[in-house]
Design a protein around this motif. Structure first.
Motif, PDB file in Angstrom:
ATOM      1  N   MET A  88       8.997  -8.122  -0.575  1.00 31.48           N
ATOM      2  CA  MET A  88       9.853  -7.351  -0.528  1.00 31.48           C
ATOM      3  C   MET A  88      11.130  -7.884  -1.658  1.00 31.48           C
ATOM      4  O   MET A  88      11.971  -7.114  -2.050  1.00 31.48           O
ATOM      5  N   ALA A  89      11.431  -9.281  -1.531  1.00 26.63           N
ATOM      6  CA  ALA A  89      12.202  -9.873  -2.245  1.00 26.63           C
ATOM      7  C   ALA A  89      11.639  -9.863  -3.970  1.00 26.63           C
ATOM      8  O   ALA A  89      12.736  -9.918  -4.558  1.00 26.63           O
ATOM      9  N   ARG A  90      10.407  -9.824  -3.851  1.00 25.68           N
ATOM     10  CA  ARG A  90       9.924  -9.910  -5.614  1.00 25.68           C
ATOM     11  C   ARG A  90      10.473  -8.321  -5.972  1.00 25.68           C
ATOM     12  O   ARG A  90      10.744  -8.198  -7.036  1.00 25.68           O
ATOM     13  N   ASP A  91      10.461  -7.507  -5.324  1.00 23.34           N
ATOM     14  CA  ASP A  91      10.823  -5.984  -5.613  1.00 23.34           C
ATOM     15  C   ASP A  91      12.555  -5.843  -5.457  1.00 23.34           C
ATOM     16  O   ASP A  91      12.736  -4.602  -5.850  1.00 23.34           O
ATOM     17  N   GLY A  92      13.136  -6.663  -5.124  1.00 20.60           N
ATOM     18  CA  GLY A  92      14.517  -6.388  -4.954  1.00 20.60           C
ATOM     19  C   GLY A  92      15.313  -5.913  -3.697  1.00 20.60           C
ATOM     20  O   GLY A  92      16.401  -5.622  -3.844  1.00 20.60           O
ATOM     21  N   HIS A  93      14.366  -5.549  -2.676  1.00 20.87           N
ATOM     22  CA  HIS A  93      14.659  -5.070  -1.561  1.00 20.87           C
ATOM     23  C   HIS A  93      15.333  -6.097  -0.574  1.00 20.87           C
ATOM     24  O   HIS A  93      16.126  -5.761   0.546  1.00 20.87           O
ATOM     25  N   LEU A  94      14.821  -7.491  -0.935  1.00 19.51           N
ATOM     26  CA  LEU A  94      15.539  -8.483   0.019  1.00 19.51           C
ATOM     27  C   LEU A  94      16.179  -9.576  -1.089  1.00 19.51           C
ATOM     28  O   LEU A  94      15.732  -9.463  -2.177  1.00 19.51           O
ATOM     29  N   PRO A  95      16.869 -10.285  -0.912  1.00 22.68           N
ATOM     30  CA  PRO A  95      17.479 -11.293  -1.800  1.00 22.68           C
ATOM     31  C   PRO A  95      16.599 -11.981  -2.548  1.00 22.68           C
ATOM     32  O   PRO A  95      15.464 -12.417  -2.008  1.00 22.68           O
ATOM     33  N   ALA A  96      16.906 -12.090  -4.175  1.00 18.67           N
ATOM     34  CA  ALA A  96      15.853 -12.724  -4.728  1.00 18.67           C
ATOM     35  C   ALA A  96      15.464 -14.244  -4.489  1.00 18.67           C
ATOM     36  O   ALA A  96      14.297 -14.595  -4.771  1.00 18.67           O
ATOM     37  N   PRO A  97      16.346 -15.032  -3.923  1.00 13.14           N
ATOM     38  CA  PRO A  97      15.736 -16.379  -3.560  1.00 13.14           C
ATOM     39  C   PRO A  97      14.461 -16.534  -2.584  1.00 13.14           C
ATOM     40  O   PRO A  97      13.832 -17.432  -2.792  1.00 13.14           O
ATOM     41  N   LEU A  98      14.282 -15.438  -2.003  1.00 11.37           N
ATOM     42  CA  LEU A  98      13.312 -15.444  -0.825  1.00 11.37           C
ATOM     43  C   LEU A  98      11.988 -15.157  -1.714  1.00 11.37           C
ATOM     44  O   LEU A  98      10.824 -15.365  -1.012  1.00 11.37           O
ATOM     45  N   ALA A  99      12.088 -15.011  -2.766  1.00 10.91           N
ATOM     46  CA  ALA A  99      10.838 -14.893  -3.596  1.00 10.91           C
ATOM     47  C   ALA A  99      10.225 -16.045  -4.186  1.00 10.91           C
ATOM     48  O   ALA A  99       9.060 -16.180  -4.580  1.00 10.91           O
TER      49      ALA A  99
ATOM     50  N   TYR B 157       0.754  -1.220  -0.174  1.00 12.81           N
ATOM     51  CA  TYR B 157       0.054  -0.078  -0.056  1.00 12.81           C
ATOM     52  C   TYR B 157       0.829   1.359  -0.012  1.00 12.81           C
ATOM     53  O   TYR B 157       0.645   2.140  -0.570  1.00 12.81           O
ATOM     54  N   GLY B 158       2.027   1.120   0.830  1.00 15.15           N
ATOM     55  CA  GLY B 158       2.924   2.491   0.886  1.00 15.15           C
ATOM     56  C   GLY B 158       3.635   2.782  -0.476  1.00 15.15           C
ATOM     57  O   GLY B 158       3.509   4.148  -0.899  1.00 15.15           O
ATOM     58  N   ARG B 159       3.886   1.558  -1.254  1.00 11.20           N
ATOM     59  CA  ARG B 159       4.553   1.935  -2.551  1.00 11.20           C
ATOM     60  C   ARG B 159       3.352   2.464  -3.511  1.00 11.20           C
ATOM     61  O   ARG B 159       3.686   3.407  -4.209  1.00 11.20           O
ATOM     62  N   ALA B 160       2.467   1.710  -3.231  1.00 12.68           N
ATOM     63  CA  ALA B 160       1.284   2.398  -4.514  1.00 12.68           C
ATOM     64  C   ALA B 160       0.748   3.934  -4.129  1.00 12.68           C
ATOM     65  O   ALA B 160       0.333   4.513  -5.049  1.00 12.68           O
ATOM     66  N   ARG B 161       0.666   4.047  -2.831  1.00 13.14           N
ATOM     67  CA  ARG B 161      -0.073   5.362  -2.319  1.00 13.14           C
ATOM     68  C   ARG B 161       0.788   6.433  -2.213  1.00 13.14           C
ATOM     69  O   ARG B 161       0.570   7.556  -2.333  1.00 13.14           O
ATOM     70  N   LEU B 162       2.155   6.084  -1.564  1.00 15.47           N
ATOM     71  CA  LEU B 162       2.879   7.258  -1.382  1.00 15.47           C
ATOM     72  C   LEU B 162       4.545   7.092  -1.898  1.00 15.47           C
ATOM     73  O   LEU B 162       5.148   8.265  -1.758  1.00 15.47           O
ATOM     74  N   GLY B 163       4.684   6.214  -2.402  1.00 13.44           N
ATOM     75  CA  GLY B 163       6.262   5.979  -3.014  1.00 13.44           C
ATOM     76  C   GLY B 163       6.708   4.799  -2.585  1.00 13.44           C
ATOM     77  O   GLY B 163       6.612   4.544  -1.578  1.00 13.44           O
ATOM     78  N   PRO B 164       7.980   4.375  -3.445  1.00 15.43           N
ATOM     79  CA  PRO B 164       8.645   3.490  -3.168  1.00 15.43           C
ATOM     80  C   PRO B 164       9.280   3.234  -1.626  1.00 15.43           C
ATOM     81  O   PRO B 164       9.246   2.637  -0.991  1.00 15.43           O
ATOM     82  N   PHE B 165      10.049   4.429  -1.199  1.00 20.55           N
ATOM     83  CA  PHE B 165      10.559   4.562  -0.140  1.00 20.55           C
ATOM     84  C   PHE B 165       9.508   4.227   1.157  1.00 20.55           C
ATOM     85  O   PHE B 165       9.981   3.614   2.094  1.00 20.55           O
ATOM     86  N   TRP B 166       8.436   4.791   1.197  1.00 15.44           N
ATOM     87  CA  TRP B 166       7.440   4.804   1.970  1.00 15.44           C
ATOM     88  C   TRP B 166       6.863   3.139   2.460  1.00 15.44           C
ATOM     89  O   TRP B 166       6.813   2.770   3.435  1.00 15.44           O
ATOM     90  N   GLY B 167       6.764   2.598   1.043  1.00 13.06           N
ATOM     91  CA  GLY B 167       6.343   1.198   0.970  1.00 13.06           C
ATOM     92  C   GLY B 167       7.556   0.232   1.516  1.00 13.06           C
ATOM     93  O   GLY B 167       7.511  -0.652   2.592  1.00 13.06           O
ATOM     94  N   TYR B 168       8.908   0.557   1.299  1.00 13.30           N
ATOM     95  CA  TYR B 168       9.814   0.063   1.785  1.00 13.30           C
ATOM     96  C   TYR B 168       9.980   0.134   3.288  1.00 13.30           C
ATOM     97  O   TYR B 168      10.262  -0.786   4.005  1.00 13.30           O
ATOM     98  N   LEU B 169       9.919   1.130   3.949  1.00 13.58           N
ATOM     99  CA  LEU B 169      10.121   1.673   5.445  1.00 13.58           C
ATOM    100  C   LEU B 169       8.943   0.692   6.046  1.00 13.58           C
ATOM    101  O   LEU B 169       9.415   0.245   6.993  1.00 13.58           O
TER     102      LEU B 169
END
Length: 409
Positions: free
Chosen positions: A292-303, A76-88
């Protein structure tokens, strides 16, 4: 190509998963510390926590219906506020709820075998990670059994306490410390926060636009009724000072009410409640890790999604391993305080995201955002400082990863 999770949960199973996450911490673990912080203000603290939880539940339900994918406020944070807030939000959730998992595992150990609490905690994490690995339906079935047994124990405590309680012991005419009420509300909010597990299962429920908005308020309403009934009955028997000093308030209430035969059942119920919470918590953290892994913020194998069981098996194993390490080394009080801060930050971002949905959502979203901020910084200073430090570390990591990506050809 992104693998999709299996949609197998209906409203009933989603409600039960939320109940399994909420009922464990507050009833058996948070009433004593909350009474210690608030004194005679325990009931106002419970009401404050419930109001903030309702605002957050409404925001989460409306956002989840709009974005029915795994990840909760990270999405939701990524979609409505931007990538950083979704990540946080995702970072706060994963870190905070990993601490919650450890706290619940340690609660299991403290009730079942206090002398070997850490060893029992690790064993519980391993066992429930294996259950989740086999598929969410098996997790929902086990949670359903646990919730039914815990509710039976709580009903027995309320019944015997109501039969022996004395209303004058409540002591509601004493001074109510405002700061203590807010701190107690923060501790009790830790127990209400399980409705997020429903939102993080958005990719695994049938008809999410209908299921999630129905399941969230139902689960929250049932939990509030249970919390209020138990808090009132225990206060009636023990009074606020004795409740504040109790490490096992429900067991002490059963003894004070002249029902020592109920104490073993309360002990078993506490362990079962903590197991139910741990089961749902591992489920929710692994789904946010997957997103988060799907979006590259965590290691890809976790997806990765298991081809047979349809679950994020690498994420579940990783979360289980980290929780086991924390449970083997951490202190339960520190874990709860740190977790509360992370969870409140997570919901603060959820309310900010809900504000952008339109004018109808803004009053509750504003109240929820304000409530999250106030309760977060009313927590013990050690938890606040640790939480701010971890969020700052996550922000630095986000900036470094972004800079590396921009320099790549």
């Amino acid at each position: 190509m992104t693998q999709e999770l299996r949609r197998s949960l209906g409203v009933f199973d989603a409600v039960v998963i939320g109940l399994g996450s909420m009922l464990g911490a507050g009833i058996f673990a948070a009433l004593g510390p909350a009474a210690h912080a608030a004194g005679t203000g325990l009931l106002p603290a419970l009401a404050t926590a419930a109001v903030v939880a309702y605002c957050n539940a409404t925001a989460s339900a409306r956002l989840a219906a709009r974005y029915p994918a795994s990840g909760g406020t990270y999405v939701y944070g990524r979609a409505r506020l931007g990538p950083f807030w979704g990540y946080l939000a995702g970072w706060a959730f994963v870190v905070g709820k990993t601490a919650s998992c450890a706290a619940m595992a340690l609660t299991v150990g403290a009730y079942l075998w206090p002398e070997q609490a850490h060893a029992v905690a690790v064993a519980a994490v391993v066992a429930l990670t294996a259950v989740n690995y086999r598929g969410v339906q098996k997790s929902a079935l086990l949670t359903r059994v646990i919730v039914a047994l815990v509710l039976a124990v709580l009903a027995a405590v309320v019944t015997v306490s109501a039969g022996a309680g004395q209303a004058e012991r409540l002591g509601l005419d004493g001074d109510v410390p405002t700061g203590g009420v807010l701190q107690a509300a923060g501790l009790l909010f830790f127990a209400f926060a399980g409705y997020a597990r429903i939102a993080t299962l958005g990719e695994e429920v049938r008809d999410p636009e209908r299921t999630i908005p129905r399941a969230v308020p139902i689960a929250l309403g049932i939990t509030l009724v249970v919390y209020a009934a138990v808090a009132l009955s225990v206060l009636a028997v023990l009074g606020a000072p004795r409740l504040a000093a109790s490490a096992a308030p429900l067991a002490d209430a059963a003894r004070a009410a002249g029902a020592p035969w109920l104490v073993p059942a309360v002990t078993a119920g506490a362990a079962l409640a903590a197991l139910g919470a741990l089961l749902s918590l591992i489920l929710g953290v692994s789904r946010t890790t997957l997103a988060m892994a799907r979006d590259g913020h965590l290691p890809a194998p976790l997806a990765a999604v298991h081809p047979r069981f349809g679950v994020p098996h690498h994420a579940e194993l990783a979360v289980g391993a980290v929780v086991a390490v924390v449970a083997a080394t951490a202190d339960v009080r520190g874990a709860i305080g740190f977790s509360s801060f992370g969870v409140l930050v997570y919901y603060g971002i959820a309310n900010a995201a809900a504000w952008t949905l339109g004018p109808r959502e803004r009053p509750l979203a504003a109240l929820g955002l304000l409530g999250c901020g106030v309760l977060a910084f009313a927590l013990p200073m050690g938890a606040v400082l640790a939480g701010v430090g971890v969020l700052a570390a996550g922000t630095v990591a986000y900036a470094v990863v972004g800079a590396v990506r921009r320099t790549r050809p």
